[in-house]
Design a protein around this motif. Structure first.
Motif, PDB file in Angstrom:
ATOM      1  N   SER A  59       2.987  50.008  22.323  1.00  0.00           N
ATOM      2  CA  SER A  59       2.403  51.131  21.573  1.00  0.00           C
ATOM      3  C   SER A  59       1.796  50.643  20.269  1.00  0.00           C
ATOM      4  O   SER A  59       2.039  49.509  19.824  1.00  0.00           O
ATOM      5  CB  SER A  59       3.480  52.188  21.287  1.00  0.00           C
ATOM      6  OG  SER A  59       4.505  51.636  20.475  1.00  0.00           O
ATOM      7  N   ASP A  60       0.995  51.524  19.660  1.00  0.00           N
ATOM      8  CA  ASP A  60       0.462  51.313  18.305  1.00  0.00           C
ATOM      9  C   ASP A  60       1.566  51.727  17.338  1.00  0.00           C
ATOM     10  O   ASP A  60       1.955  52.898  17.293  1.00  0.00           O
ATOM     11  CB  ASP A  60      -0.794  52.164  18.118  1.00  0.00           C
ATOM     12  CG  ASP A  60      -1.449  51.953  16.767  1.00  0.00           C
ATOM     13  OD1 ASP A  60      -0.744  51.595  15.801  1.00  0.00           O
ATOM     14  OD2 ASP A  60      -2.670  52.144  16.677  1.00  0.00           O
ATOM     15  N   GLN A  65       1.006  55.807  19.493  1.00  0.00           N
ATOM     16  CA  GLN A  65       0.247  55.969  20.725  1.00  0.00           C
ATOM     17  C   GLN A  65       0.613  54.871  21.730  1.00  0.00           C
ATOM     18  O   GLN A  65       0.609  53.684  21.415  1.00  0.00           O
ATOM     19  CB  GLN A  65      -1.257  55.906  20.433  1.00  0.00           C
ATOM     20  CG  GLN A  65      -2.127  56.013  21.674  1.00  0.00           C
ATOM     21  CD  GLN A  65      -3.597  55.737  21.373  1.00  0.00           C
ATOM     22  OE1 GLN A  65      -3.959  55.436  20.233  1.00  0.00           O
ATOM     23  NE2 GLN A  65      -4.439  55.840  22.394  1.00  0.00           N
ATOM     24  N   LEU A  67      -0.028  52.352  24.578  1.00  0.00           N
ATOM     25  CA  LEU A  67      -1.216  51.606  24.971  1.00  0.00           C
ATOM     26  C   LEU A  67      -1.064  51.097  26.399  1.00  0.00           C
ATOM     27  O   LEU A  67       0.022  50.690  26.818  1.00  0.00           O
ATOM     28  CB  LEU A  67      -1.434  50.417  24.034  1.00  0.00           C
ATOM     29  CG  LEU A  67      -1.609  50.754  22.552  1.00  0.00           C
ATOM     30  CD1 LEU A  67      -1.725  49.476  21.730  1.00  0.00           C
ATOM     31  CD2 LEU A  67      -2.849  51.631  22.350  1.00  0.00           C
ATOM     32  N   TYR A  69      -1.351  48.520  29.505  1.00  0.00           N
ATOM     33  CA  TYR A  69      -1.315  47.066  29.651  1.00  0.00           C
ATOM     34  C   TYR A  69      -1.369  46.731  31.131  1.00  0.00           C
ATOM     35  O   TYR A  69      -1.176  47.591  31.992  1.00  0.00           O
ATOM     36  CB  TYR A  69      -0.063  46.473  29.010  1.00  0.00           C
ATOM     37  CG  TYR A  69       1.239  46.894  29.664  1.00  0.00           C
ATOM     38  CD1 TYR A  69       1.740  46.236  30.789  1.00  0.00           C
ATOM     39  CD2 TYR A  69       1.979  47.964  29.151  1.00  0.00           C
ATOM     40  CE1 TYR A  69       2.926  46.622  31.386  1.00  0.00           C
ATOM     41  CE2 TYR A  69       3.168  48.362  29.747  1.00  0.00           C
ATOM     42  CZ  TYR A  69       3.639  47.690  30.861  1.00  0.00           C
ATOM     43  OH  TYR A  69       4.798  48.082  31.457  1.00  0.00           O
ATOM     44  N   VAL A  79      -2.775  43.141  27.035  1.00  0.00           N
ATOM     45  CA  VAL A  79      -3.037  44.420  26.362  1.00  0.00           C
ATOM     46  C   VAL A  79      -4.507  44.434  25.973  1.00  0.00           C
ATOM     47  O   VAL A  79      -4.940  43.691  25.078  1.00  0.00           O
ATOM     48  CB  VAL A  79      -2.146  44.591  25.118  1.00  0.00           C
ATOM     49  CG1 VAL A  79      -2.292  46.012  24.563  1.00  0.00           C
ATOM     50  CG2 VAL A  79      -0.699  44.276  25.445  1.00  0.00           C
ATOM     51  N   GLU A  81      -6.426  46.926  24.598  1.00  0.00           N
ATOM     52  CA  GLU A  81      -6.844  47.670  23.399  1.00  0.00           C
ATOM     53  C   GLU A  81      -5.965  47.310  22.203  1.00  0.00           C
ATOM     54  O   GLU A  81      -5.528  48.164  21.442  1.00  0.00           O
ATOM     55  CB  GLU A  81      -6.769  49.175  23.681  1.00  0.00           C
ATOM     56  CG  GLU A  81      -7.627  49.608  24.863  1.00  0.00           C
ATOM     57  CD  GLU A  81      -7.391  51.060  25.241  1.00  0.00           C
ATOM     58  OE1 GLU A  81      -6.768  51.791  24.439  1.00  0.00           O
ATOM     59  OE2 GLU A  81      -7.815  51.469  26.340  1.00  0.00           O
ATOM     60  N   LYS A  85      -4.779  46.577  15.662  1.00  0.00           N
ATOM     61  CA  LYS A  85      -3.587  47.429  15.681  1.00  0.00           C
ATOM     62  C   LYS A  85      -2.321  46.626  15.361  1.00  0.00           C
ATOM     63  O   LYS A  85      -2.268  45.422  15.550  1.00  0.00           O
ATOM     64  CB  LYS A  85      -3.421  48.093  17.050  1.00  0.00           C
ATOM     65  CG  LYS A  85      -4.537  49.061  17.444  1.00  0.00           C
ATOM     66  CD  LYS A  85      -4.242  49.693  18.785  1.00  0.00           C
ATOM     67  CE  LYS A  85      -5.268  50.770  19.145  1.00  0.00           C
ATOM     68  NZ  LYS A  85      -6.589  50.208  19.403  1.00  0.00           N
TER      69      LYS A  85
END
Length: 578
Positions: A59-60, A65, A67, A69, A79, A81, A85
């Protein structure tokens, strides 16, 4: 800094909760790759630690949030995105492996080998790391890493973190001694009636002997982390400035049989601080945790260490020469009662550790880098001493390895080791390497020859087992008291009649019931053996012939009469008067 946090909710489940937090630059790699080690230094085989991982969530950290993977191999996650972050990676790890390379959780302790359970970000292995432990009030932490705060450990990079096991417990025992002006810590988890004055005196003696041999120490302090268990066990693993030793039964720790194992494994693992942790093969500079690190020099890393682990106990007067010879006899027995050395060289066995080096494997295929490696080291040490009149020895080779490679951080190659041996010997040593490292030449004749130079000899005693010595087969009695064939010497009388896993039920019509050796010792030229083979009853004839069978029992002893040169050699080799 990359941060890790280890906690647990219910120790009865054996699951740890692991969190990893790291900031990913906006211009960072896309995708970000997370790798869990596939093996651990000290055991050169893939171990698939990822099978202990449960429920990976990424997560962020700023927004919470979740994410997406993608898992790309059995122990690698990507990952997409991640750029820009702060990532939080969470997963559970099953800590239920009690040996020197494992991890364990229960109500009384947390024992952790980070290499098993901590992921790293590819390309960022050299960043500083921090490991925070969520522990109950009053628990101590035994670990070779420095503490940045209570229950927070600091590491210069992932390699240092991965190589720093820890024990956390409210019942840890701790003692300390000094050798060479440096602190050595002895930590014990488990109910063991240790006689601390004797333990510390013996540990100090062999530590000082090793420090004197190398002329320095690669680390500023050292930690023996001991799990003394209530059941029979034996295992040890080396680390950067520590070792984990699992040994039992704890209540017998000060008995002769178990205490000698305690001393032997401790001396062995301390020697590894130089030989493999500091003096490292070129193929492992640096470690690649994602795949096999093939190297052909484990006969140096483990064979020489096995030799010195017992030898230095005698040289430091912790053990007597007679006690040392008893341990040598055990190594000789393990080597010479296996046909594998006829089929695989030490150098190739080093590579094959990654294949099947830590399990029995198929019969007669391989050789032990520990046992043959130790005997090859003994042969080399005594040869170097003979060539130089005891002015030089294997000690000089190890010192040169440490100064040229250990202290510089440069990995050594096979060619480097051969060069150093030849420089210490003052002559070419091709015959030694061709015969005993790269070849299959038997060790017994040359060992006996060099042992004579120090007033000793290789004794040969008849194999007292009728099944082994006359017929060439070994048996094991199973839990339900079945007598099963467990090994057959190639070319022996048994090889023509029996096979592994045969259940021996009768000899000449007499039922086998823990009496096999008696039934085979009547002096007859042949015997009718009844066996169950694949659930079928088969009767075969076993005929005693002059030929190959399990060999005699080898041991080392002093010569009954030794000349002045032999006596002097004995004293210079072992540090004891003849």
């Amino acid at each position: 800094m990359i941060q890790y946090r280890v906690s647990y909710e219910n120790p009865l489940t054996f699951y740890l909760q692991v969190e990893m937090t790291l900031a990913v630059p906006a211009e960072g790699p896309a995708p970000l790759a997370l790798q869990l080690p596939a093996w651990r230094p000290g055991r050169y085989e893939l171990q698939n630690f990822a099978q202990k991982i449960q429920k990976v969530e990424i997560s962020d950290a700023a927004t919470g949030q979740v994410l997406p993977y993608r898992k790309t191999t059995k122990d690698r996650w990507e990952v997409a995105e991640a750029a820009g972050k702060d990532l939080k990676i969470k997963y559970n790890f099953y800590a239920h492996q009690m040996d020197a390379g494992g991890s364990w959780l229960d109500e009384n302790q947390l024992y952790l080998n980070p290499v098993q359970c901590l992921m790293y970000a590819e390309g960022r292995e050299q960043e500083e790391c921090e490991l925070a432990l969520a522990l109950p009030e009053g628990w101590q932490v035994a670990c070779g890493l420095p503490h940045g705060a209570p229950n927070v450990l600091q590491a210069q990079n992932f390699d240092q973190l991965a190589d720093a096991p820890l024990i956390a417990s409210p019942t840890l025992m701790h003692q300390q001694y000094e050798a060479g002006g440096l602190p050595f810590h002895v930590w014990v988890q488990g109910a063991a009636p240790l006689h601390w004055p004797r333990v510390l005196a013996d540990f100090k003696a062999f530590s000082e002997e090793q420090l004197q041999l190398f002329g320095g120490f690669p680390v500023a302090d050292y930690h023996f982390l001991n799990q003394l268990l209530p059941y029979k066990h034996y295992h040890g693993v080396e680390h950067h400035n520590s070792t984990v030793i699992t040994l039992g039964p704890a209540e017998l720790i000060m008995t002769e049989a178990l205490y000698k194992e305690f001393l032997g494994v401790s001396c062995h693992e301390l020697f590894h601080t130089w030989n493999i942790k500091s003096i490292r093969p070129a193929e492992m500079q640096p470690y690649d945790y994602a795949r096999e690190n093939y190297f052909r020099t484990c006969f140096i890393a483990e064979g020489i260490t096995t030799y010195y682990g017992e030898y230095l106990l005698a040289r430091s007067h912790v053990r007597t020469p007679a006690q040392y010879f008893e341990e040598l006899g055990t190594v000789l027995h393990k080597h010479f009662t296996d046909a594998g050395p006829d089929n695989l060289s030490l150098a190739d066995a080093s590579v094959d550790l990654w294949l099947d080096g830590y399990k029995p494997g198929v019969p007669d295929r391989k050789v032990s880098v520990y046992h043959k490696g130790a005997l090859a080291a003994l042969l080399l040490d005594l040869t170097l001493r003979q060539l130089s009149g005891h002015a030089r020895s294997l000690d000089d080779v190890m010192r040169r390895l440490y100064s040229e490679f250990g202290q510089t951080g440069i990995g050594y190659t096979e060619a480097d080791y051969i060069r150093l041996v030849e420089e210490v010997a003052g002559r070419k040593m091709g015959a030694y390497f061709d015969k005993f490292i790269y070849g299959l030449e038997p060790l017994a004749p040359p060992l006996d020859k060099v042992l004579h130079t120090v007033g000793c000899q290789l004794l040969v005693a008849e194999n007292g087992s009728a099944s082994e010595g006359r017929f060439g087969f070994r048996t094991v009695v199973t839990r339900n008291e079945r007598t099963e064939v467990s090994g057959i010497w190639p070319g022996s009388p048994a090889a023509a009649a029996l096979t592994v896993d045969d259940e021996v039920v009768a000899v000449n019509g007499r039922r086998v019931d823990l009496n096999l050796q008696t039934l085979l010792s009547t002096g007859g030229p042949s015997y009718e053996i009844s066996v169950f083979r694949q659930h079928r009853l088969v009767t075969v004839t076993l005929t005693a012939t002059k030929g190959t069978s399990y060999g005699p029992r080898y041991s080392v002893a002093k010569l009954s009469e030794a000349d002045a040169a032999q006596r002097e050699g004995f004293a210079k080799w072992l540090g004891w008067e003849f």
